[in-house]
Design a protein around this motif. Sequence first.
Motif, PDB file in Angstrom:
ATOM      1  N   GLU A   1     -17.655  10.642   7.725  1.00 32.56           N
ATOM      2  CA  GLU A   1     -17.846  12.041   8.113  1.00 32.56           C
ATOM      3  C   GLU A   1     -19.327  12.347   8.318  1.00 32.56           C
ATOM      4  O   GLU A   1     -19.687  13.129   9.200  1.00 32.56           O
ATOM      5  CB  GLU A   1     -17.244  12.979   7.057  1.00 32.56           C
ATOM      6  CG  GLU A   1     -15.734  13.005   7.048  1.00 32.56           C
ATOM      7  CD  GLU A   1     -15.193  14.187   6.261  1.00 32.56           C
ATOM      8  OE1 GLU A   1     -15.923  15.190   6.118  1.00 32.56           O
ATOM      9  OE2 GLU A   1     -14.039  14.110   5.808  1.00 32.56           O
ATOM     10  N   LEU A   2     -20.183  11.738   7.503  1.00 35.13           N
ATOM     11  CA  LEU A   2     -21.613  11.942   7.689  1.00 35.13           C
ATOM     12  C   LEU A   2     -22.061  11.414   9.044  1.00 35.13           C
ATOM     13  O   LEU A   2     -22.889  12.032   9.731  1.00 35.13           O
ATOM     14  CB  LEU A   2     -22.388  11.237   6.570  1.00 35.13           C
ATOM     15  CG  LEU A   2     -22.383  11.932   5.200  1.00 35.13           C
ATOM     16  CD1 LEU A   2     -22.945  11.019   4.135  1.00 35.13           C
ATOM     17  CD2 LEU A   2     -23.192  13.224   5.258  1.00 35.13           C
ATOM     18  N   GLU A   3     -21.503  10.289   9.454  1.00 33.19           N
ATOM     19  CA  GLU A   3     -21.835   9.745  10.767  1.00 33.19           C
ATOM     20  C   GLU A   3     -21.330  10.651  11.879  1.00 33.19           C
ATOM     21  O   GLU A   3     -22.023  10.859  12.891  1.00 33.19           O
ATOM     22  CB  GLU A   3     -21.218   8.351  10.914  1.00 33.19           C
ATOM     23  CG  GLU A   3     -21.824   7.312   9.981  1.00 33.19           C
ATOM     24  CD  GLU A   3     -21.125   5.968  10.101  1.00 33.19           C
ATOM     25  OE1 GLU A   3     -20.180   5.878  10.919  1.00 33.19           O
ATOM     26  OE2 GLU A   3     -21.503   5.022   9.398  1.00 33.19           O
ATOM     27  N   GLU A   4     -20.133  11.237  11.689  1.00 29.46           N
ATOM     28  CA  GLU A   4     -19.583  12.138  12.704  1.00 29.46           C
ATOM     29  C   GLU A   4     -20.421  13.398  12.820  1.00 29.46           C
ATOM     30  O   GLU A   4     -20.639  13.920  13.916  1.00 29.46           O
ATOM     31  CB  GLU A   4     -18.135  12.484  12.356  1.00 29.46           C
ATOM     32  CG  GLU A   4     -17.174  11.300  12.450  1.00 29.46           C
ATOM     33  CD  GLU A   4     -15.787  11.656  11.959  1.00 29.46           C
ATOM     34  OE1 GLU A   4     -15.594  12.830  11.561  1.00 29.46           O
ATOM     35  OE2 GLU A   4     -14.902  10.780  11.952  1.00 29.46           O
ATOM     36  N   VAL A   5     -20.905  13.910  11.703  1.00 32.79           N
ATOM     37  CA  VAL A   5     -21.725  15.120  11.722  1.00 32.79           C
ATOM     38  C   VAL A   5     -23.031  14.864  12.461  1.00 32.79           C
ATOM     39  O   VAL A   5     -23.549  15.742  13.175  1.00 32.79           O
ATOM     40  CB  VAL A   5     -21.996  15.620  10.288  1.00 32.79           C
ATOM     41  CG1 VAL A   5     -23.065  16.699  10.282  1.00 32.79           C
ATOM     42  CG2 VAL A   5     -20.718  16.156   9.668  1.00 32.79           C
TER      43      VAL A   5
ATOM     44  N   GLY B   1     -23.389  13.300  15.017  1.00 33.70           N
ATOM     45  CA  GLY B   1     -23.109  13.419  16.448  1.00 33.70           C
ATOM     46  C   GLY B   1     -22.922  14.842  16.905  1.00 33.70           C
ATOM     47  O   GLY B   1     -22.888  15.114  18.116  1.00 33.70           O
ATOM     48  N   ASN B   2     -22.797  15.793  15.964  1.00 28.79           N
ATOM     49  CA  ASN B   2     -22.668  17.213  16.304  1.00 28.79           C
ATOM     50  C   ASN B   2     -24.065  17.828  16.272  1.00 28.79           C
ATOM     51  O   ASN B   2     -24.569  18.202  15.222  1.00 28.79           O
ATOM     52  CB  ASN B   2     -21.744  17.910  15.311  1.00 28.79           C
ATOM     53  CG  ASN B   2     -21.448  19.348  15.689  1.00 28.79           C
ATOM     54  OD1 ASN B   2     -22.233  19.994  16.386  1.00 28.79           O
ATOM     55  ND2 ASN B   2     -20.326  19.855  15.228  1.00 28.79           N
ATOM     56  N   LEU B   3     -24.701  17.919  17.438  1.00 27.14           N
ATOM     57  CA  LEU B   3     -26.101  18.326  17.486  1.00 27.14           C
ATOM     58  C   LEU B   3     -26.308  19.765  17.040  1.00 27.14           C
ATOM     59  O   LEU B   3     -27.390  20.103  16.534  1.00 27.14           O
ATOM     60  CB  LEU B   3     -26.641  18.118  18.905  1.00 27.14           C
ATOM     61  CG  LEU B   3     -26.696  16.663  19.383  1.00 27.14           C
ATOM     62  CD1 LEU B   3     -27.333  16.576  20.761  1.00 27.14           C
ATOM     63  CD2 LEU B   3     -27.468  15.797  18.388  1.00 27.14           C
ATOM     64  N   GLN B   4     -25.332  20.608  17.223  1.00 29.08           N
ATOM     65  CA  GLN B   4     -25.491  21.989  16.747  1.00 29.08           C
ATOM     66  C   GLN B   4     -25.570  22.014  15.225  1.00 29.08           C
ATOM     67  O   GLN B   4     -26.436  22.701  14.650  1.00 29.08           O
ATOM     68  CB  GLN B   4     -24.336  22.861  17.227  1.00 29.08           C
ATOM     69  CG  GLN B   4     -24.447  24.302  16.745  1.00 29.08           C
ATOM     70  CD  GLN B   4     -23.344  25.191  17.290  1.00 29.08           C
ATOM     71  OE1 GLN B   4     -22.627  24.803  18.208  1.00 29.08           O
ATOM     72  NE2 GLN B   4     -23.213  26.372  16.735  1.00 29.08           N
TER      73      GLN B   4
END
Length: 1042
Positions: free
Chosen positions: A733-737, A739-742
């Motif tokens: 989940e940390l890796e996925e976050v 990728g969320n630039l906002q």
Amino acid sequence: MEASDSGQAVILSEEKLQDASEHRAPCPYIKSPTVRAGLPDLEPDRMKTAKTLVNKAVKMHKIFSVQGPYPVIRAAMRARGWIEQRMHGSKKQNRQSSESRTSSNDADDDNSEDGEREQDPDRLHSLMSRLVRNEMVYFYWTNRRDAINTNSLQREQIVNHFAKAGSFTTKVGLCVNLRNLHWFDTADADTFFPRCYRLSAQDERHAFMEDYRRTACTSLLKYIVERDQKIQGKEISHILQDVQWHRKPNKPRSKPLVSSEIITSALKVCQEYLESLEHRDIDKTLETPHTLTQEQWAEFINSYYLVAHGGAHIERSEHLVSSCKTMLQRLEKVSPQLGIDGTQNIWIIKPGAMSRGRGIKCAKRLDHILRLVDTDPALTKESKWVVQKYIEQPLLVHGTKFDVRQWFLVTDWNPLTVWFYKKCYLRFSTQLYSLDTLDSSVHLCNNSIQKHLRPSQQRHCGIPADNMWLDDQFKAFLASQGKEALWETVVIPGMKTTIIHAVQTAQDLMESRKNTFELYGADFMLDLSLHPWLIEINASPTMAPSTSVTAQLCAAVQEDTLRVVLDRRVDRAVNTGDFQLIYRQPILLALRRGQASVSYAQSLVGAPETHLTALENGLRVASEDTGHATCTVGLWISAGSRYESEKNNGAGFFLEHMAFKGTKKHPQAALEQQVESMGAHLSAYTSREHTAYYMKTLSKDLPKAVELLSDVVQSCSLNEADIEQQRSVVLRELEEVDGNLQEVCLDLLHATAYQGTPLGQTVLGPSSNARNVSRQDLVDYINSHYKAPRMVLAAAGGVNHEELVGLAKSHFSGVSFEYEGDAVPVLSPCRFTGSEIRMRDDALPLAHIAIAVEGASISSPDIVPLMVANAIIGSYDLTYGGGKHLSSRLARLAVEDNLCHSFQAFHSAYSDTGLLGIHFVSDKHHIDDMMHWTQNAWMNLCTTVTDSDVARAQNALKASLIGQLNGTTPVCDDIGRHILNYGRRIPLAEWSARIDAVTPRMVRDICSKYIYDKCPAVAAVGPIEQLPDYNRMRSAMYWLRF
């Protein structure tokens, strides 16, 4: 006071006027002065007092008027500082009221009791009434709804009668309306209202005749079974208490013998009825003959009379007893009124144009019923006759029949709002119950009938001579029978549900006028299982103190009515006495037929009340009952990343994941199975200051949902194997976050704005902490933060607050409120630092940039003007329609000059600080221009905000406020966060008032306080080469003005 010779008017008291008229000799030479009687002597002090009280009452709109004998209302209103304006011609109106009640079709017992004395020894009230004779009346209490023309009233005037209440307070109206219950609820009216027909309507007359015949068949089957039980010496199973049914001794005579074919015919008719319910009768052709012809029916009914009424024997009936029992068992599953029908087939005939029991008769023969109705063609023509199935097997008290008078109050019809009175009373008949006689002294319990009769000498001494009991006396009787618990579990819930269903069916027919209320009296009977059956609903229920019971209760119900309709307007938390709110219709469900929407004002008025209760350990329970079939319940906790240190940052987020891996009582598989079997949705979230665990489920599964939530929060297993499994999940989940630039941009904004403080930490924590967190870290986190005073159990939807409090006590009373070593977590101050952080990556297609200043805390009074300011700036996205016609000036510029892909004004408010800012997404060529116009929008807020800007923003903000609460889950979340932040739920009406109070001057002043010449915090990610230097952005935070 002496009269002068000028002929001016002289005001005298009645006593002095009378004395003067008796001793004065007529004088033809002296012109007598004009005299006005009816007022006390004009003593200066009394007049001064009266004028002072009148002036105060007029300013506060406290003028009332009462028609009829209501001394309790008068005294209660005066105690509240109200002044009465006498109704003109009140004595004449009272006489007319008494006369009109004799033909009223919905009024209750006569209220026109003699003996009301005016408690006004010094005549002060009379004087004040005279002084306010030309003032507007703001509160009317009358004993007739036609006494006031509601169409001529102003909106702020309060009146105690709705128009068109006859739609459910008349015998015909109630009969017709309850047939439409299926349009409003899944309930069946046959489960609480005895079958009823209008004999003036030919189709209903025919339906009644069919019902009578079919009931004769079922009554015959019951008669056969009961007689067989008597023969075998068994008790009759449906007798609740050992009370003998008093029958007159029959003289020895030879009884006729009836053929057993009558039982065979009854079984065939019942079988045909069951097939019709199962729709198997559609396979029959039109040529298929009916079970019985008209001639056969006539013969069957006559035979039934001989058996059930005359005691005739049926030959060889013992061979058919088993078939009769089987058929009755099948009928019991589809006929909810089979248990109250008895064996006599008695029906009660009611003339709808009369009240107080007048003209009501009982009859058991079909020809007698039809003949009785046909004798009054006027009532038949006006559709006023109704016939209703009589409850032949009621619950008796010491062998005597009774009914229950239950008050309820409707304070609004749209949205429907119903209050239930916790106290009620019983009315007894004067004679012992018997089906051998159908006299009204046995079968009618109306006080207006029974008070003229002498009680039977055989009646039990426990029933008083005035034929009434308080509900407490009845509960004591039930306790002696071992049935006390049924009062709270069967009788009260049944009456509440029945009342709600009755008013639901009448809602579309009522004229919903605000500032109107009405008190109603519902009459119930109880069957042998204590299930309540509605008999009728009365408008203008009697308030006369005719007995010691009504003297006590009627005064209390009047006082409590005023508490609901007057005192609660000033203080929503005021004590409403014994009135309990049992139904408040959700505003979106309150739309009338043909009405497409509700106004904003209606949405505020229709918002349900939030109830709040604190347990002994400090845990708070809050709920909002919207009446939905679903609900959301959850636990909100003051715990989040702000309460964490650098070492354990991310522990709260990790623990959130562990909550669903099973508990000590429910392993993961069992927990998932429980949730899925309920069709529920279990979820959680963690923010910087709050953690929430919540479940959305059906309202009926609320107890199970609370139990599971309690288990998840208090008994999380924290198995080492599960921790290792979730460790990899959290890292992904940390890796996925990332990728969320906002999300990355806003986390960086917090990191630079609150650098060196807990608010600068992310909710998820760094990956190093996720790799190293141990079971002991999670246990320490729970022991430090999961304490009762930091928790709120919130619920919204179809939720009963008392039930929720009971569940909280059962499952959360054990939550500790003590800290080890008094190590109470205290929020350390989080300072704001004007600064910037840049993460340049030219490989990214778009730049994410956020700029913010320190804003107001969540509880600051400045929060609302800043919300309006943000609404002025608004938001924009490329997907929006409207282009250059958008209302936001910054949005129009973004469209015309292609400045950005999107932007959003935000205000992240925390307990002691906040971030007021704007986030935008732009390509690398327009960053400079977008930043310029963003800061320009801020400067406009500080200097040039107009009335139209504020008005538009207020409307947008209020619409957003309502739109966000579009389900039980967001409402529940709103409740939980409000209780943690404010200690209460701020109602929508209060938010609306705060928003409306914002002015352009206020926006300019508040924005200057927080924005003008303040150091901003800036975070940027992506191709940000064009982002201006920080000093340049700082210099744009003010304008040189001369």
